[in-house]
Write a protein that holds these residues in place. Structure first.
Motif, PDB file in Angstrom:
ATOM      1  N   VAL A  17       1.122  16.412  59.252  1.00 24.99           N
ATOM      2  CA  VAL A  17       2.506  16.874  59.208  1.00 24.99           C
ATOM      3  C   VAL A  17       3.237  16.200  58.057  1.00 24.99           C
ATOM      4  O   VAL A  17       2.821  15.156  57.556  1.00 24.99           O
ATOM      5  CB  VAL A  17       3.264  16.583  60.527  1.00 24.99           C
ATOM      6  CG1 VAL A  17       2.676  17.355  61.693  1.00 24.99           C
ATOM      7  CG2 VAL A  17       3.294  15.089  60.825  1.00 24.99           C
ATOM      8  N   LYS A  18       4.348  16.819  57.670  1.00 22.40           N
ATOM      9  CA  LYS A  18       5.236  16.252  56.675  1.00 22.40           C
ATOM     10  C   LYS A  18       6.621  16.112  57.290  1.00 22.40           C
ATOM     11  O   LYS A  18       7.225  17.094  57.733  1.00 22.40           O
ATOM     12  CB  LYS A  18       5.310  17.168  55.437  1.00 22.40           C
ATOM     13  CG  LYS A  18       6.340  16.748  54.405  1.00 22.40           C
ATOM     14  CD  LYS A  18       6.034  15.381  53.808  1.00 22.40           C
ATOM     15  CE  LYS A  18       7.047  15.004  52.735  1.00 22.40           C
ATOM     16  NZ  LYS A  18       6.819  13.640  52.203  1.00 22.40           N
ATOM     17  N   ALA A  19       7.125  14.871  57.372  1.00 22.44           N
ATOM     18  CA  ALA A  19       8.470  14.639  57.906  1.00 22.44           C
ATOM     19  C   ALA A  19       9.493  15.158  56.909  1.00 22.44           C
ATOM     20  O   ALA A  19       9.488  14.763  55.736  1.00 22.44           O
ATOM     21  CB  ALA A  19       8.679  13.156  58.180  1.00 22.44           C
ATOM     22  N   GLU A  20      10.393  16.044  57.362  1.00 22.03           N
ATOM     23  CA  GLU A  20      11.314  16.705  56.449  1.00 22.03           C
ATOM     24  C   GLU A  20      12.743  16.188  56.528  1.00 22.03           C
ATOM     25  O   GLU A  20      13.415  16.065  55.510  1.00 22.03           O
ATOM     26  CB  GLU A  20      11.304  18.217  56.707  1.00 22.03           C
ATOM     27  CG  GLU A  20       9.980  18.895  56.349  1.00 22.03           C
ATOM     28  CD  GLU A  20      10.099  20.390  56.321  1.00 22.03           C
ATOM     29  OE1 GLU A  20      10.754  20.951  57.221  1.00 22.03           O
ATOM     30  OE2 GLU A  20       9.551  21.012  55.394  1.00 22.03           O
ATOM     31  N   SER A  21      13.256  15.913  57.737  1.00 25.15           N
ATOM     32  CA  SER A  21      14.653  15.495  57.834  1.00 25.15           C
ATOM     33  C   SER A  21      14.898  14.770  59.141  1.00 25.15           C
ATOM     34  O   SER A  21      14.116  14.876  60.095  1.00 25.15           O
ATOM     35  CB  SER A  21      15.584  16.714  57.743  1.00 25.15           C
ATOM     36  OG  SER A  21      15.405  17.565  58.865  1.00 25.15           O
ATOM     37  N   LEU A  22      15.999  14.009  59.171  1.00 23.05           N
ATOM     38  CA  LEU A  22      16.435  13.368  60.412  1.00 23.05           C
ATOM     39  C   LEU A  22      17.946  13.402  60.485  1.00 23.05           C
ATOM     40  O   LEU A  22      18.645  13.324  59.469  1.00 23.05           O
ATOM     41  CB  LEU A  22      15.896  11.942  60.540  1.00 23.05           C
ATOM     42  CG  LEU A  22      16.448  10.829  59.653  1.00 23.05           C
ATOM     43  CD1 LEU A  22      17.701  10.206  60.266  1.00 23.05           C
ATOM     44  CD2 LEU A  22      15.402   9.757  59.432  1.00 23.05           C
ATOM     45  N   THR A  23      18.443  13.533  61.691  1.00 26.59           N
ATOM     46  CA  THR A  23      19.880  13.497  61.938  1.00 26.59           C
ATOM     47  C   THR A  23      20.133  12.662  63.195  1.00 26.59           C
ATOM     48  O   THR A  23      19.261  12.554  64.057  1.00 26.59           O
ATOM     49  CB  THR A  23      20.475  14.906  62.146  1.00 26.59           C
ATOM     50  OG1 THR A  23      19.783  15.555  63.222  1.00 26.59           O
ATOM     51  CG2 THR A  23      20.343  15.745  60.888  1.00 26.59           C
ATOM     52  N   VAL A  24      21.309  12.068  63.249  1.00 24.78           N
ATOM     53  CA  VAL A  24      21.719  11.293  64.423  1.00 24.78           C
ATOM     54  C   VAL A  24      22.912  12.004  65.049  1.00 24.78           C
ATOM     55  O   VAL A  24      23.913  12.267  64.381  1.00 24.78           O
ATOM     56  CB  VAL A  24      22.099   9.852  64.048  1.00 24.78           C
ATOM     57  CG1 VAL A  24      22.530   9.079  65.288  1.00 24.78           C
ATOM     58  CG2 VAL A  24      20.927   9.151  63.368  1.00 24.78           C
ATOM     59  N   ASP A  25      22.796  12.336  66.332  1.00 24.90           N
ATOM     60  CA  ASP A  25      23.853  13.086  66.996  1.00 24.90           C
ATOM     61  C   ASP A  25      23.948  12.636  68.452  1.00 24.90           C
ATOM     62  O   ASP A  25      22.969  12.711  69.204  1.00 24.90           O
ATOM     63  CB  ASP A  25      23.555  14.586  66.921  1.00 24.90           C
ATOM     64  CG  ASP A  25      24.676  15.438  67.487  1.00 24.90           C
ATOM     65  OD1 ASP A  25      25.836  14.979  67.457  1.00 24.90           O
ATOM     66  OD2 ASP A  25      24.395  16.561  67.965  1.00 24.90           O
ATOM     67  N   ASN A  26      25.124  12.156  68.840  1.00 22.48           N
ATOM     68  CA  ASN A  26      25.376  11.716  70.222  1.00 22.48           C
ATOM     69  C   ASN A  26      24.348  10.695  70.710  1.00 22.48           C
ATOM     70  O   ASN A  26      23.858  10.777  71.841  1.00 22.48           O
ATOM     71  CB  ASN A  26      25.396  12.933  71.159  1.00 22.48           C
ATOM     72  CG  ASN A  26      26.575  13.856  70.894  1.00 22.48           C
ATOM     73  OD1 ASN A  26      27.661  13.408  70.564  1.00 22.48           O
ATOM     74  ND2 ASN A  26      26.347  15.154  71.038  1.00 22.48           N
ATOM     75  N   GLY A  27      24.006   9.758  69.849  1.00 24.39           N
ATOM     76  CA  GLY A  27      23.081   8.703  70.241  1.00 24.39           C
ATOM     77  C   GLY A  27      21.625   9.114  70.239  1.00 24.39           C
ATOM     78  O   GLY A  27      20.764   8.326  70.641  1.00 24.39           O
ATOM     79  N   GLU A  28      21.315  10.336  69.804  1.00 17.76           N
ATOM     80  CA  GLU A  28      19.940  10.798  69.726  1.00 17.76           C
ATOM     81  C   GLU A  28      19.531  10.988  68.271  1.00 17.76           C
ATOM     82  O   GLU A  28      20.352  11.374  67.437  1.00 17.76           O
ATOM     83  CB  GLU A  28      19.742  12.116  70.478  1.00 17.76           C
ATOM     84  CG  GLU A  28      19.833  11.996  71.982  1.00 17.76           C
ATOM     85  CD  GLU A  28      19.474  13.295  72.672  1.00 17.76           C
ATOM     86  OE1 GLU A  28      19.009  13.244  73.826  1.00 17.76           O
ATOM     87  OE2 GLU A  28      19.662  14.363  72.065  1.00 17.76           O
ATOM     88  N   ILE A  29      18.269  10.712  67.979  1.00 21.87           N
ATOM     89  CA  ILE A  29      17.727  10.897  66.637  1.00 21.87           C
ATOM     90  C   ILE A  29      16.839  12.125  66.665  1.00 21.87           C
ATOM     91  O   ILE A  29      15.887  12.206  67.447  1.00 21.87           O
ATOM     92  CB  ILE A  29      16.916   9.656  66.176  1.00 21.87           C
ATOM     93  CG1 ILE A  29      17.854   8.457  66.017  1.00 21.87           C
ATOM     94  CG2 ILE A  29      16.238   9.929  64.843  1.00 21.87           C
ATOM     95  CD1 ILE A  29      18.097   7.704  67.311  1.00 21.87           C
ATOM     96  N   LEU A  30      17.165  13.103  65.838  1.00 20.20           N
ATOM     97  CA  LEU A  30      16.419  14.353  65.771  1.00 20.20           C
ATOM     98  C   LEU A  30      15.618  14.382  64.482  1.00 20.20           C
ATOM     99  O   LEU A  30      16.191  14.247  63.384  1.00 20.20           O
ATOM    100  CB  LEU A  30      17.377  15.545  65.830  1.00 20.20           C
ATOM    101  CG  LEU A  30      18.389  15.541  66.975  1.00 20.20           C
ATOM    102  CD1 LEU A  30      19.331  16.745  66.866  1.00 20.20           C
ATOM    103  CD2 LEU A  30      17.687  15.544  68.332  1.00 20.20           C
TER     104      LEU A  30
END
Length: 231
Positions: A210-223
């Protein structure tokens, strides 16, 4: 003769109708079994779509999607993964002979992983904050902070705070500290040692390429969005 042809027609229709239910269920159960063996989720759902379903016998599947819960990768627990793959071609010989899903190619696919606040706090407390006692972790959209107590040499115990961010570097998820204070002040030398990045997970070790593409932090969760590299 007419009765025989009618019987044959009814039989063919019955087989086609049965295949619409049985074949997707069969391949779904094999996918579920293999995911249980490799990732060991606490729970999962698998959905398989193919129209018409009998083309599964040739190794063609229109879409496979589902969810997995609580997967341990390295030292980090992922609360869930959602996956969606379309235009999948599997090896029909492996499927029929050994009931194994051997993927030949995939048209499009995506995997979304979720890390919750509690699991990230546990990881950072054990890794990035290993020298900090009574660690508390706060996660916001723009900052992650670890607070607690630390022994400063043999002299005194101070209140410490370590601020940083998550980032993807190459194919690796890192916690990158940006500020470290003791009793509200920085101490040269000690600060530089603490401000080293901590590897959270290397996606090169994921069960499939796999290739990690992006991350976001929202309401205490990491997506985290990763893209399978299968073709």
């Amino acid at each position: 003769m007419k009765k025989f042809l009618l019987f044959l027609l009814v039989l063919i229709i019955a087989l086609v109708v049965a295949s619409q239910f049985l074949l997707p269920s069969f391949i779904g159960s094999r996918i579920e079994s293999q995911l249980n063996e490799t990732l060991k989720p606490t729970a999962q759902t698998v959905n398989v779509e193919a129209q018409p379903a009998f083309k599964i016998l040739y190794g063609e599947v229109d879409r496979v999607y589902g969810t997995l819960e609580n997967i341990k990768l390295g030292k980090l627990n992922f609360a869930s993964f959602r996956y969606d793959a379309k235009q999948i071609l599997v090896n029909p010989i492996s499927l029929l002979a050994s009931q194994q899903i051997d993927i030949v190619s995939v048209g499009t696919a995506s995997i979304d992983g979720t890390i919750n606040k509690a699991d990230l706090a546990t990881f950072l407390s054990n890794e990035a904050g290993s020298d900090i006692q009574d660690v508390q972790v706060d996660i916001s959209k723009d900052n992650i902070s670890l607070t607690g107590k630390m022994n400063v040499g043999m002299v005194f115990k101070g209140d410490v705070k370590l601020d940083g961010n998550l980032e993807l570097k190459g194919n690796t998820l890192l916690f990158s500290p940006k500020k470290f204070t003791i009793n509200g002040a920085t101490i040269p030398g000690m600060t530089s040692n603490v401000l080293e990045s901590t590897q959270i997970y290397d996606f090169n070790n994921f069960p499939i390429p796999v290739k990690a593409e992006s991350l976001t932090v929202d309401n205490g969760e990491i997506l985290i969005k990763v893209k399978p590299v299968l073709n």
